[in-house]
Write a protein that holds these residues in place. Sequence first.
Motif, PDB file in Angstrom:
ATOM      1  N   GLY A  81      -3.472   7.610   5.272  1.00  0.00           N
ATOM      2  CA  GLY A  81      -2.237   8.305   4.899  1.00  0.00           C
ATOM      3  C   GLY A  81      -1.492   7.619   3.767  1.00  0.00           C
ATOM      4  O   GLY A  81      -0.271   7.695   3.688  1.00  0.00           O
ATOM      5  N   SER A  82      -2.215   6.974   2.871  1.00  0.00           N
ATOM      6  CA  SER A  82      -1.595   6.233   1.771  1.00  0.00           C
ATOM      7  C   SER A  82      -0.915   7.175   0.776  1.00  0.00           C
ATOM      8  O   SER A  82      -1.266   8.350   0.668  1.00  0.00           O
ATOM      9  CB  SER A  82      -2.660   5.405   1.039  1.00  0.00           C
ATOM     10  N   LEU A  83       0.044   6.634   0.038  1.00  0.00           N
ATOM     11  CA  LEU A  83       0.778   7.421  -0.957  1.00  0.00           C
ATOM     12  C   LEU A  83      -0.117   7.824  -2.123  1.00  0.00           C
ATOM     13  O   LEU A  83      -0.106   8.969  -2.555  1.00  0.00           O
ATOM     14  CB  LEU A  83       1.976   6.619  -1.480  1.00  0.00           C
ATOM     15  N   ASN A  84      -0.924   6.891  -2.631  1.00  0.00           N
ATOM     16  CA  ASN A  84      -1.744   7.144  -3.818  1.00  0.00           C
ATOM     17  C   ASN A  84      -3.165   7.598  -3.502  1.00  0.00           C
ATOM     18  O   ASN A  84      -3.925   7.905  -4.407  1.00  0.00           O
ATOM     19  CB  ASN A  84      -1.777   5.902  -4.708  1.00  0.00           C
ATOM     20  N   GLY A  85      -3.523   7.620  -2.244  1.00  0.00           N
ATOM     21  CA  GLY A  85      -4.833   8.128  -1.853  1.00  0.00           C
ATOM     22  C   GLY A  85      -5.972   7.144  -2.053  1.00  0.00           C
ATOM     23  O   GLY A  85      -5.836   6.094  -2.669  1.00  0.00           O
ATOM     24  N   THR A  86      -7.113   7.529  -1.505  1.00  0.00           N
ATOM     25  CA  THR A  86      -8.360   6.776  -1.615  1.00  0.00           C
ATOM     26  C   THR A  86      -9.394   7.743  -2.172  1.00  0.00           C
ATOM     27  O   THR A  86      -9.536   8.856  -1.667  1.00  0.00           O
ATOM     28  CB  THR A  86      -8.803   6.272  -0.226  1.00  0.00           C
ATOM     29  N   ARG A  87     -10.090   7.326  -3.237  1.00  0.00           N
ATOM     30  CA  ARG A  87     -11.090   8.192  -3.863  1.00  0.00           C
ATOM     31  C   ARG A  87     -12.474   7.567  -3.751  1.00  0.00           C
ATOM     32  O   ARG A  87     -12.649   6.376  -3.987  1.00  0.00           O
ATOM     33  CB  ARG A  87     -10.741   8.441  -5.327  1.00  0.00           C
ATOM     34  N   LEU A  88     -13.439   8.384  -3.415  1.00  0.00           N
ATOM     35  CA  LEU A  88     -14.839   7.982  -3.337  1.00  0.00           C
ATOM     36  C   LEU A  88     -15.629   8.974  -4.175  1.00  0.00           C
ATOM     37  O   LEU A  88     -15.527  10.182  -3.954  1.00  0.00           O
ATOM     38  CB  LEU A  88     -15.322   7.986  -1.884  1.00  0.00           C
ATOM     39  N   LYS A  89     -16.358   8.466  -5.169  1.00  0.00           N
ATOM     40  CA  LYS A  89     -17.145   9.317  -6.078  1.00  0.00           C
ATOM     41  C   LYS A  89     -16.266  10.381  -6.726  1.00  0.00           C
ATOM     42  O   LYS A  89     -16.653  11.533  -6.895  1.00  0.00           O
ATOM     43  CB  LYS A  89     -18.320   9.943  -5.336  1.00  0.00           C
TER      44      LYS A  89
END
Length: 144
Positions: A60-68
């Motif tokens: 639930g992070s503010l900036n998100g997590t990106r994979l590929k």
Amino acid sequence: MEIKISVRAGVEYKGSKIVQTPCVIGRSKEVDLTIPHPSVSRQHCEIYEEAGQLYLRDNGSLNGTRLKGDFVETAAPIQPGDEFVIGELQLRIETTTDVDADTEIRVAVTEKTEPEMVTMIEPPLPPLSVDDDDDDDDLQLAPE
């Protein structure tokens, strides 16, 4: 499972650390891998193992997590050698069987006021203010 996580800010290598799964990554000193960067939430994401498969989950992070290139909405399978992005930082995951035993782990060690030590990867920090109430886990950037 033991894994190695390497951190880069742009093209600059910041360091790496060997951790056990499950591993919570974030800005807080209470997580398994502390990265004190303003684009990283206190408990930004988690890597965990289930039935021999590694998974990456955003907390639930503010900036998100990106994979590929895609934002991680729910748990996403992750493989050794995969790179993922939290905030403005790029991280790479490897299993320790993929890591040379003589690999130097370059992390900064910061002392607390108590004799306890905290291992942290130290990217440069712009000005920030932290919302200390416990209702969310996100960083508030200071006005310039």
